[in-house]
Write an enzyme that holds these catalytic residues in place. Structure first.
Site, PDB file in Angstrom:
ATOM      1  N   SER A 110     -12.429 -72.185  12.975  1.00  0.00           N
ATOM      2  CA  SER A 110     -13.524 -72.126  11.981  1.00  0.00           C
ATOM      3  C   SER A 110     -13.952 -70.685  11.742  1.00  0.00           C
ATOM      4  O   SER A 110     -13.684 -69.778  12.555  1.00  0.00           O
ATOM      5  CB  SER A 110     -14.729 -72.979  12.375  1.00  0.00           C
ATOM      6  OG  SER A 110     -15.736 -72.224  13.005  1.00  0.00           O
ATOM      7  N   TYR A 152     -22.193 -71.874  20.605  1.00  0.00           N
ATOM      8  CA  TYR A 152     -21.103 -72.145  19.662  1.00  0.00           C
ATOM      9  C   TYR A 152     -20.396 -70.852  19.284  1.00  0.00           C
ATOM     10  O   TYR A 152     -19.167 -70.773  19.300  1.00  0.00           O
ATOM     11  CB  TYR A 152     -21.683 -72.821  18.422  1.00  0.00           C
ATOM     12  CG  TYR A 152     -20.684 -73.160  17.343  1.00  0.00           C
ATOM     13  CD1 TYR A 152     -19.971 -74.358  17.388  1.00  0.00           C
ATOM     14  CD2 TYR A 152     -20.468 -72.298  16.275  1.00  0.00           C
ATOM     15  CE1 TYR A 152     -19.060 -74.681  16.385  1.00  0.00           C
ATOM     16  CE2 TYR A 152     -19.560 -72.609  15.278  1.00  0.00           C
ATOM     17  CZ  TYR A 152     -18.857 -73.806  15.336  1.00  0.00           C
ATOM     18  OH  TYR A 152     -17.949 -74.110  14.338  1.00  0.00           O
ATOM     19  N   ALA A 201     -18.269 -69.467  22.088  1.00  0.00           N
ATOM     20  CA  ALA A 201     -17.008 -70.195  22.227  1.00  0.00           C
ATOM     21  C   ALA A 201     -16.017 -69.802  21.140  1.00  0.00           C
ATOM     22  O   ALA A 201     -14.832 -69.570  21.420  1.00  0.00           O
ATOM     23  CB  ALA A 201     -17.268 -71.702  22.189  1.00  0.00           C
TER      24      ALA A 201
END
Length: 323
Positions: A141, A154, A157
């Protein structure tokens, strides 16, 4: 000409992007090993994939558990005689101020989104090396390039994934037929945000520009046929990567301002750990209902306008700062 059948492993396949990816590979009549923590949702997906001509094995797996992923690789090998493609896709989301979000929540985000991908790579690479071929695809992403305020775990990661994958590519360079590919999509119209851990106390919605996950699925299938180191999916992802690369402070500030403004206006809601520790019994479709399902390129005109607005705003801020 008959399509070549491959054995393809997809983690996080029970909903959203993972479900879309499985359906895309099913059209090629591949042998699919679909994995997630929700076995019933996988079995429902298997029926759809089989109707498209695929052979399917469902495996209940928590990618945060390394031994569970080792078992997944062994079952995939036995099912297909070899593993041709492994798609690391399983992921979770937690939103909230870092210091007021329980640390076990951030820990679990890291375990799933970063260690889960590392577990997948570690489990499948011995098979790839033995057969001297294989394609590992990481669905990372745009979060791998663009930090997400109120999503520190998030971001940690996703940035970590990009570094891990880069190191792995260098390490595997002697293996000409083993490929590591990274996909960087923008925001997707999936149920993911409905599953998110939410410590903001506010109703969450995705950003204003969301892409059909079918578009990502098509991109990942394309990578499985023609591997390349990375693939940006969508104009918005390209724009945000460029913006943060050129003007990181201004881009961070703009994103933080947009999210903060939204949270001030959003309706109140109770905090929840979402699906971080246990799968949920809702939201197993491909789409989340935020965009235009079934039309992978439907947002192109809006993205073009949005790109101009965002880029113009950033340049204007930079100009004012220099005066």
């Amino acid at each position: 000409m008959e399509k070549s059948k491959r054995t393809v492993v997809i983690t996080g396949a029970s909903s959203g992007a993972g479900r879309a990816i499985a359906l895309e590979f099913a059209k090629n009549h591949d042998k699919l090993v679909i994995a997630s923590r929700h076995l019933m949702a996988l079995k429902e997906l298997a029926v759809e994939c089989e109707s498209l001509g695929a052979e399917v094995l469902c495996v209940e797996v928590d990618v945060a558990n390394y031994h569970s992923v080792i078992n997944l690789a062994a079952e995939a090998q036995a099912f297909g005689t070899q593993i041709d493609v492994w798609v690391n896709n399983a992921g979770v989301l937690a939103v909230g101020e870092f210091d007021t979000t329980p640390m076990e929540i951030s820990d679990q985000v890291i375990k799933t989104n970063l260690l889960g991908y590392m577990h997948g790579a570690h489990a499948v690479l011995p098979y790839f090396k033995k057969q001297q071929s294989g394609i590992l695809i990481n669905n990372i992403s745009i979060g791998g390039f663009l930090p997400v305020p109120y999503g520190a775990g998030y971001s940690a990661a996703k940035f970590g994934l990009r570094g891990f994958s880069a190191a792995l590519k260098a390490e595997l360079k002697p293996y000409r037929n083993i490929h590591v590919c990274d996909a960087f999509p923008g925001f997707l119209d999936t149920p993911g945000i409905q599953h998110a851990a939410n410590y903001t106390g506010k109703v969450l919605k995705p950003g204003p520009i969301v892409y059909d996950p079918v578009r990502l699925a098509q991109a990942i299938f394309s990578l499985s046929q023609n591997p390349r180191a990375e693939k940006m999916v969508g104009s918005f992802a390209v724009l945000m990567r460029l913006s943060y690369g050129v003007l990181p402070a201004l881009t961070r500030g703009a994103v933080a301002m947009v999210i903060s403004t939204y949270l001030k206006q959003a309706k109140n809601i109770s905090v929840t750990s979402g699906n971080l520790f246990n799968p949920l019994e809702y939201g197993h479709s491909v789409h989340g209902g935020w965009g235009l399902p079934g039309k992978p390129k439907a947002h192109r005109k809006f993205i073009g306008i949005g790109a101009l607005v965002v880029l113009s705003s950033i340049l204007l801020l930079k100009h004012k700062k220099s005066i």
